[in-house]
Design an enzyme around this catalytic site. Structure first.
Site, PDB file in Angstrom:
ATOM      1  N   ARG A   1       0.832  -1.216   0.000  1.00 52.12           N
ATOM      2  CA  ARG A   1       0.000   0.000   0.000  1.00 52.12           C
ATOM      3  C   ARG A   1       0.860   1.257   0.000  1.00 52.12           C
ATOM      4  O   ARG A   1       0.450   2.286  -0.532  1.00 52.12           O
ATOM      5  CB  ARG A   1      -0.947  -0.008   1.209  1.00 52.12           C
ATOM      6  CG  ARG A   1      -2.033   1.090   1.177  1.00 52.12           C
ATOM      7  CD  ARG A   1      -3.040   0.877   2.308  1.00 52.12           C
ATOM      8  NE  ARG A   1      -4.197   1.759   2.234  1.00 52.12           N
ATOM      9  CZ  ARG A   1      -4.357   2.856   2.974  1.00 52.12           C
ATOM     10  NH1 ARG A   1      -3.440   3.216   3.838  1.00 52.12           N
ATOM     11  NH2 ARG A   1      -5.441   3.588   2.856  1.00 52.12           N
TER      12      ARG A   1
ATOM     13  N   ILE B   1      -7.522   7.311  -1.055  1.00 49.43           N
ATOM     14  CA  ILE B   1      -7.384   5.855  -1.085  1.00 49.43           C
ATOM     15  C   ILE B   1      -8.179   5.372   0.129  1.00 49.43           C
ATOM     16  O   ILE B   1      -8.066   5.941   1.219  1.00 49.43           O
ATOM     17  CB  ILE B   1      -5.895   5.429  -1.034  1.00 49.43           C
ATOM     18  CG1 ILE B   1      -5.727   3.902  -0.993  1.00 49.43           C
ATOM     19  CG2 ILE B   1      -5.136   6.037   0.128  1.00 49.43           C
ATOM     20  CD1 ILE B   1      -4.254   3.447  -1.122  1.00 49.43           C
ATOM     21  N   SER B   2      -9.010   4.344  -0.059  1.00 46.40           N
ATOM     22  CA  SER B   2      -9.904   3.914   1.019  1.00 46.40           C
ATOM     23  C   SER B   2      -9.137   3.324   2.194  1.00 46.40           C
ATOM     24  O   SER B   2      -7.999   2.860   2.055  1.00 46.40           O
ATOM     25  CB  SER B   2     -10.883   2.856   0.496  1.00 46.40           C
ATOM     26  OG  SER B   2     -11.532   3.305  -0.665  1.00 46.40           O
ATOM     27  N   GLN B   3      -9.821   3.311   3.346  1.00 50.59           N
ATOM     28  CA  GLN B   3      -9.287   2.704   4.562  1.00 50.59           C
ATOM     29  C   GLN B   3      -9.085   1.196   4.320  1.00 50.59           C
ATOM     30  O   GLN B   3      -9.968   0.542   3.760  1.00 50.59           O
ATOM     31  CB  GLN B   3     -10.328   2.949   5.649  1.00 50.59           C
ATOM     32  CG  GLN B   3     -10.057   2.327   6.980  1.00 50.59           C
ATOM     33  CD  GLN B   3     -11.293   2.428   7.882  1.00 50.59           C
ATOM     34  OE1 GLN B   3     -12.264   3.109   7.551  1.00 50.59           O
ATOM     35  NE2 GLN B   3     -11.247   1.747   8.998  1.00 50.59           N
ATOM     36  N   PRO B   4      -7.954   0.627   4.728  1.00 45.24           N
ATOM     37  CA  PRO B   4      -7.702  -0.795   4.477  1.00 45.24           C
ATOM     38  C   PRO B   4      -8.836  -1.729   4.923  1.00 45.24           C
ATOM     39  O   PRO B   4      -9.205  -2.648   4.178  1.00 45.24           O
ATOM     40  CB  PRO B   4      -6.421  -1.066   5.261  1.00 45.24           C
ATOM     41  CG  PRO B   4      -5.699   0.247   5.230  1.00 45.24           C
ATOM     42  CD  PRO B   4      -6.773   1.297   5.319  1.00 45.24           C
TER      43      PRO B   4
END
Ligand code: SAH
Length: 244
Positions: A66, A92-95
């Site tokens: 990431r 970028i989205s939260q994992p």
């Protein structure tokens, strides 16, 4: 001459060991990130009765770098469980959300999957490790181009990136076993359901941007027939439309 060569070789070793130490640090950070995701998923099981996130998805999260998908100045935060800015007012989205949406899509190794909202390319990279073919559409040209180049440089050969409005899907790339939409809209675009195979799932944040949205799973149970369930509340950037 010999001395210079020896010095060069030494510099090379020093550089290589620094890179190895950095890699090891990121490996540890990714392992911690996966533990956090599992812990959240456990809490979620309490609420939803679901079975937690599959081992395959967790392994893809453990393998995918990431830190290469976030701008350099945010690299130290790359494995924190939070969204990060990627420019152009996008994130970028939260994992955890990436893992949860991937899990809900129930992807398998032979699948063809459509993603709307390429952004950094991270979600596409996770999918690429799990399925045969990923088709992803991004409306902001520079983001799509950067993601396409990065995915290519990293050796992801099974991802196609297209620049455009994803509302109409990508029929020539489908039909799809799963569709993941990573931007919020008040309704599910009908073309995306049309391009979904019977038995396939579409996962999307439904609701207005700027508020929390309902993370929704739509299963196509027969042509023209779907089953919808809401699995949680999320907050995504808006799904925008091109004027044409
Ligand atoms: N999946 C991304 C998350 C990106 S945020 C990642 O892993 O990094 C959502 C993205 O959707 C943004 O880049 C935004 O530009 C894009 N987007 C918004 N509306 C869109 C549309 N109609 N078609 C395609 N992409 C869209």
């Amino acid at each position: 001459m010999m001395k210079e060569l020896a010095l060069l070789a030494f510099a090379g070793i020093a550089f290589a060991s620094e890179a190895a130490a950095e890699d090891a640090k990121y490996v540890r950070e990714r392992a911690a990130m996966v533990e956090t995701i599992q812990a959240y998923a456990q809490i979620d099981i309490g609420f939803s009765g679901s079975e937690g996130i599959s081992a395959d998805v967790l392994e893809a999260m453990r393998q995918t770098k990431r830190h290469l998908f976030v701008p350099e100045r945010y690299r130290s935060l790359a494995y924190a469980d939070r969204p990060l800015p990627i420019g152009h007012d996008q994130t970028i989205s939260q994992p955890f959300i990436v893992a949860q949406m991937t899990d809900l899509a129930e992807v398998r190794s032979g699948h063809t999957v459509l993603e709307i909202g390429t952004g950094s390319g991270y979600q596409a990279a996770i999918l690429a490790r799990l399925v045969r073919k990923v088709c992803t559409i991004e409306i902001i040209r520079p983001l799509g181009e950067t993601a396409a180049k990065l995915l290519e440089d990293l050796g992801y050969r099974n991802v196609s990136v297209r620049i455009g409005d994803g509302y109409k899907g990508w029929p020539e790339c489908g039909p799809f076993d799963a569709v993941i939409v990573t931007a919020a809209l008040g309704h599910v675009p009908p073309p995306l359901i049309e391009q979904l195979k019977v038995g396939g799932r579409l996962v999307m944040p439904v609701g207005s941007a700027g508020a929390t949205q309902r993370l929704t799973v739509i299963e196509k149970i027969a042509p023209g027939e779907t089953k919808t369930r809401v699995v949680g509340l999320v907050r995504f950037v808006p799904f925008t439309r091109s004027p044409d």
